[in-house]
Design an enzyme around this catalytic site. Structure first.
Site, PDB file in Angstrom:
ATOM      1  CG  HIS A 183      -2.259  -1.048   1.237  1.00 61.34           C
ATOM      2  ND1 HIS A 183      -1.970  -2.019   1.231  1.00 61.34           N
ATOM      3  CD2 HIS A 183      -3.472  -0.598   0.590  1.00 61.34           C
ATOM      4  CE1 HIS A 183      -3.352  -2.708   0.947  1.00 61.34           C
ATOM      5  NE2 HIS A 183      -4.004  -1.676   0.504  1.00 61.34           N
ATOM      6  N   GLY A 184       1.896   1.142   0.361  1.00 64.04           N
ATOM      7  CA  GLY A 184       2.855   2.499   0.513  1.00 64.04           C
ATOM      8  C   GLY A 184       4.174   2.261   1.223  1.00 64.04           C
TER       9      GLY A 184
END
Length: 483
Positions: A326-327
């Site tokens: 996700h990041g």
């Protein structure tokens, strides 16, 4: 180009008309039009990054063709790892280069060694995590001989860059989507109307629920040190609805738009906030990503077939990697780790498949036990969302510690109109009611109101359009564009 923009409102009808009324007699022309439309859709943001999609497309197409005729196991494995290395190499460079560099410098500084290295001003290509996983699924399935590789480059290109789900999913498998590009498609009025209903519901989620919840959540998270625990809890609640409305709204619009062109995409959300445990939540949240990690990472690692230690190891790997996907921030890693902790007791007690049916199936209301379990699951999820939303781990820990302080029992204070917050709360309750009524369907409006009079049903749709129009403000990008 984003779905909730004037640009897309003009773009979609033009492509629709060209698709069904100009190129409908030739399948290859239709597929080519999809490729051109998809590249236009993506290039509207930044045309320079179209080269990344093209390179991935060409490489995976050629590797697939070669795998179709290659029987040597070593060469086949080399071809597979070539595809994996190139695709993940692009993803790693654009998304994680600065993260690893900064942490490498920090690690050496901890031991008293100073390293000078400059971070790169890298722009993260929109949707790179999504289309990378989509193309990888093709190569892996071809390698495992689960899919016959295509020799139709246009069809394969259309599969890779299909514009409705290109930048934020659902992450489609080649086994489901690619064959649909081989078949002649006829316009289906009922399917198109169904698609429009799902687009309407997706726009309602995004514009009314997500974007307005974001105003409150952003104000509170960005100024969390100024507010008591009761206000911070309010911020976490509104962020929970922001991220759900934003991401599931995108999926609804993508799936509905695909139906307009005769395609069927997989369901990506199945009312996750009505889940009775974390295992059920993850079967219902971002289903295309969860099943991707299950099939291409968890099962190859051994899944749940080994001993207790292997089960624990694989569970933490799958959730931590999912968080990191996700990041490039430790907050996402902690978010994944926390969800693994939630999931672990269910796995060890063999209760992770306990709730596979729809909650309160055949009933209007849940039992007290179901409602309690649903509430506990939502609270655990909400706590994890604080890490997902926070700028860093310190911010998240301060935020949570304030929630669990005495100030939790004060009246919430926020520098926004109390009337606005009250109105949005009422609309969210209306939204939850509609979602609850439609929880057995693929999306809430799929069959809702079919027993009503035509006038009442149309009035309901008009009311949704009215809410969208009055809450429509400045265009807000979808949260998952950053992933």
């Amino acid at each position: 180009m984003i779905f909730n923009s004037i640009d897309f409102a003009i773009f979609l009808p033009i492509v629709f008309m060209l698709y069904w009324f100009v190129s409908n007699k030739n399948l290859k022309v239709q597929n080519f039009l999809i490729v051109v439309a998809s590249y236009t859709f993506y290039g509207w943001w930044d045309w320079k990054f179209l080269s990344l999609i093209l390179i991935s497309t060409v490489i995976d197409y050629l590797i697939g063709v070669r795998l179709s005729s290659e029987e040597n196991k070593k060469i086949r494995k080399l071809l597979l790892w070539t595809s994996i290395s190139i695709n993940l190499g692009f993803l790693g460079f654009f998304k994680y280069y600065n993260f690893f560099l900064d942490n490498f410098i920090t690690a050496f500084s901890f031991f008293g060694n100073e390293i000078k290295a400059n971070s790169l001003n890298i722009i993260l290509p929109v949707g790179i995590s999504f289309y990378t996983f989509q193309t990888l699924s093709y190569t892996i399935d071809v390698y495992k001989k689960k899919l016959i590789p295509t020799k139709d480059f246009i069809a394969f290109s259309a599969f890779v860059c299909f514009f409705p789900q290109l930048v934020a999913g659902p992450i489609e498998r080649a086994t489901n989507l690619l064959p649909q590009f081989y078949k002649k498609r006829q316009f289906d009025y009922s399917k198109a109307v169904d698609g429009l209903r799902q687009i309407l519901w997706g726009l309602f989620k995004k514009i009314v629920i997500a974007d307005n919840s974001a105003q409150i959540a952003n104000e509170i998270f960005n100024n969390s040190s100024d507010y008591p625990g009761s206000t911070l809890l309010l911020g976490a609640l509104f962020f929970s609805f922001q991220i759900y409305g934003d991401f599931s709204g995108y999926s609804d619009i993508a799936i509905g738009t695909s139906r307009l062109f005769g395609f069927d995409l997989k369901q990506n959300f199945a009312y996750p906030y009505f889940s009775r445990d974390i295992a059920e939540f993850w079967r219902r949240w971002h289903m295309s990503l969860s099943t991707w990690f299950r099939d291409y990472l968890y099962i190859p690692l051994g899944g749940s077939r080994g001993g207790t230690w292997m089960k624990i190891r694989n569970t933490f790997i799958i959730f931590i990697v999912s968080g990191f996907w996700h990041g490039a921030n430790w907050t996402f890693v902690i978010w994944g780790f926390l969800n693994a902790l939630y999931f672990l007791p269910l796995l060890l007690l063999k209760k992770n498949r306990l709730n596979t049916n729809v909650i309160a199936e055949g009933r209007n209301l849940p039992t007290f036990k179901e409602f309690y379990k649903m509430g506990i699951t939502f609270c655990l999820t909400l706590l994890a969302w604080v890490f997902f939303r926070s700028n860093n781990i310190s911010h998240a820990l301060d935020y949570i510690s304030t929630i669990f302080s005495k100030s939790l029992f004060t009246i919430p204070e926020v520098d926004l109109s109390q009337r606005y917050i009250l109105q949005l709360t009422i609309i969210i309750l209306f939204f939850l009611f509609i979602e609850w009524k439609g929880r057995t369907q693929e999306y809430a409006l799929e069959k809702l109101g079919f027993s009503w009079s035509p006038m009442l049903r149309r009035g309901f749709y008009i009311y949704l359009i009215f809410l969208i129009s009055i809450f429509l403000g400045e265009e807000q990008e979808f949260i998952y564009f950053q992933f």
